[in-house]
Design a protein around this motif. Structure first.
Motif, mmCIF file in Angstrom:
data_model
loop_
_atom_site.group_PDB
_atom_site.id
_atom_site.type_symbol
_atom_site.label_atom_id
_atom_site.label_comp_id
_atom_site.label_asym_id
_atom_site.label_seq_id
_atom_site.Cartn_x
_atom_site.Cartn_y
_atom_site.Cartn_z
ATOM 1 N N MET A 95 0.965 -1.198 0.136
ATOM 2 C CA MET A 95 0.127 -0.052 0.033
ATOM 3 C C MET A 95 0.882 1.242 -0.185
ATOM 4 O O MET A 95 1.930 1.144 0.643
ATOM 5 C CB MET A 95 -0.808 0.169 1.102
ATOM 6 C CG MET A 95 -1.834 -1.076 1.208
ATOM 7 S SD MET A 95 -3.015 -1.024 2.884
ATOM 8 C CE MET A 95 -3.787 0.604 2.538
ATOM 9 N N GLY A 96 0.268 2.316 -0.823
ATOM 10 C CA GLY A 96 1.265 3.400 -0.745
ATOM 11 C C GLY A 96 1.993 3.534 -2.063
ATOM 12 O O GLY A 96 2.206 2.625 -2.884
ATOM 13 N N PRO A 97 2.796 4.761 -2.167
ATOM 14 C CA PRO A 97 3.490 4.755 -3.480
ATOM 15 C C PRO A 97 4.901 4.313 -3.329
ATOM 16 O O PRO A 97 5.534 4.351 -4.331
ATOM 17 C CB PRO A 97 3.727 6.467 -3.532
ATOM 18 C CG PRO A 97 3.554 6.703 -1.909
ATOM 19 C CD PRO A 97 2.958 6.078 -1.295
ATOM 20 N N HIS A 98 5.173 3.581 -1.961
ATOM 21 C CA HIS A 98 6.502 3.014 -2.049
ATOM 22 C C HIS A 98 6.524 1.313 -2.189
ATOM 23 O O HIS A 98 7.229 0.697 -1.482
ATOM 24 C CB HIS A 98 7.301 3.313 -0.871
ATOM 25 C CG HIS A 98 7.283 4.814 -0.547
ATOM 26 N ND1 HIS A 98 8.348 5.471 -1.436
ATOM 27 C CD2 HIS A 98 6.637 5.850 0.325
ATOM 28 C CE1 HIS A 98 7.998 6.812 -0.959
ATOM 29 N NE2 HIS A 98 7.114 6.987 -0.221
ATOM 30 N N THR A 99 5.765 0.935 -2.905
ATOM 31 C CA THR A 99 5.437 -0.508 -3.262
ATOM 32 C C THR A 99 6.561 -1.010 -4.149
ATOM 33 O O THR A 99 7.135 -0.308 -5.228
ATOM 34 C CB THR A 99 4.027 -0.872 -3.768
ATOM 35 O OG1 THR A 99 3.891 -0.161 -4.983
ATOM 36 C CG2 THR A 99 3.223 -0.494 -2.801
ATOM 37 N N VAL A 100 7.045 -2.044 -4.182
ATOM 38 C CA VAL A 100 7.908 -2.786 -4.936
ATOM 39 C C VAL A 100 7.158 -3.986 -5.694
ATOM 40 O O VAL A 100 6.672 -5.018 -5.339
ATOM 41 C CB VAL A 100 9.114 -3.477 -3.977
ATOM 42 C CG1 VAL A 100 9.994 -4.158 -4.887
ATOM 43 C CG2 VAL A 100 9.492 -2.281 -3.049
#
Length: 254
Positions: free
Chosen positions: A148-153
């Motif tokens: 979740m969020g913009p920092h997903t891999v």
């Protein structure tokens, strides 16, 4: 009145001429150095070579040398001892026993992997003793990435927005021209455009110019030592101009 003792016809009187013993100076004590001989020869004349005759030399004592009482070995020469080869019979030397390997200590069948090409081989051995102290991370040390969020891999994320404070760039307080204000200018001096009034200052008293070097006084000069216009400086001595033993002129006054 007692009779005077007869002392002869001699009576004290003045000497007829000067006597050298009566003078305090050395007189003829210093003589001209001789021109003969070797000792105290005058340095102004050439001196011939001098030879001396000495007496007979002293006889040597009887015990000054040991004499022929020391017998010299006839086999000893100036180059060393004059001897032929000599041999002696001795026991066997003790040698250190060295353990050398025999034919049974070698394994030629194990040398094939070093002589011929062979496939890689692996062996299963026991765990080493140093493996227990290895600081390697366990399974709990790893964390799964967030989804979740913009920092997903490895996942696609939706656009996200955030609310921040007002930025100073582009605001009403931002000076876009970067011009100075009224307080940035100094007040112009009136004497720049008007006539300059006279000014006075109060400074310390100025010393008159002069030479401060030390000058010699009257006592620093010695005119009596000047020899530019005279052959030499005046010399004054204190002494007797005449001898005490010269007969004075006696004039009988009646």
């Amino acid at each position: 009145m007692a009779e005077e003792v007869w002392v002869g016809t001699w009576r004290p009187h003045r000497p007829r001429g000067p006597i050298m013993a009566l003078y305090s100076s050395p007189g003829p004590k210093y003589l001209i150095p001789p021109t003969t001989g070797f000792v105290k020869h005058t340095p102004t004349k050439l001196r011939a070579p001098a030879y001396s005759f000495r007496g007979a030399p002293m006889l040597l004592a009887e015990n000054c040398s040991p004499g022929p009482r020391y017998s010299v070995n006839p086999k000893i020469l100036r180059t060393g001892r004059d001897l032929g080869p000599a041999y002696s019979i001795l026991g066997r030397y003790r040698t250190k026993t060295i353990m050398t390997p025999g034919p049974g200590d070698y394994f030629p069948e194990k040398s094939t992997k070093y002589v011929f090409d062979s496939a890689p081989s692996h062996s299963i051995s026991a765990r080493t003793k140093t493996f227990r102290v290895d600081s390697t991370p366990g399974p709990a040390a790893y964390m799964l990435p967030v989804v979740m969020g913009p920092h997903t891999v490895g996942k696609a994320s939706q656009p996200s927005f955030s609310i921040k404070g007002r930025s100073k760039l582009g605001s009403f307080s931002d000076d876009l021209h970067k011009t100075p204000g009224p307080a940035a200018y100094r007040q112009t001096d009136v004497q720049v455009t008007k006539f300059k009034a006279p000014r006075y200052t109060m400074a310390a008293r100025v010393e008159p110019p002069g030479d401060k070097t030390l000058k010699p006084g009257p006592g620093a000069h010695s005119p009596e030592k000047v020899t530019v216009t005279k052959p030499c400086a005046p010399v004054v001595t204190f002494g007797i101009k005449h001898s005490d033993y010269v007969t004075p002129l006696v004039v009988d006054v009646e």
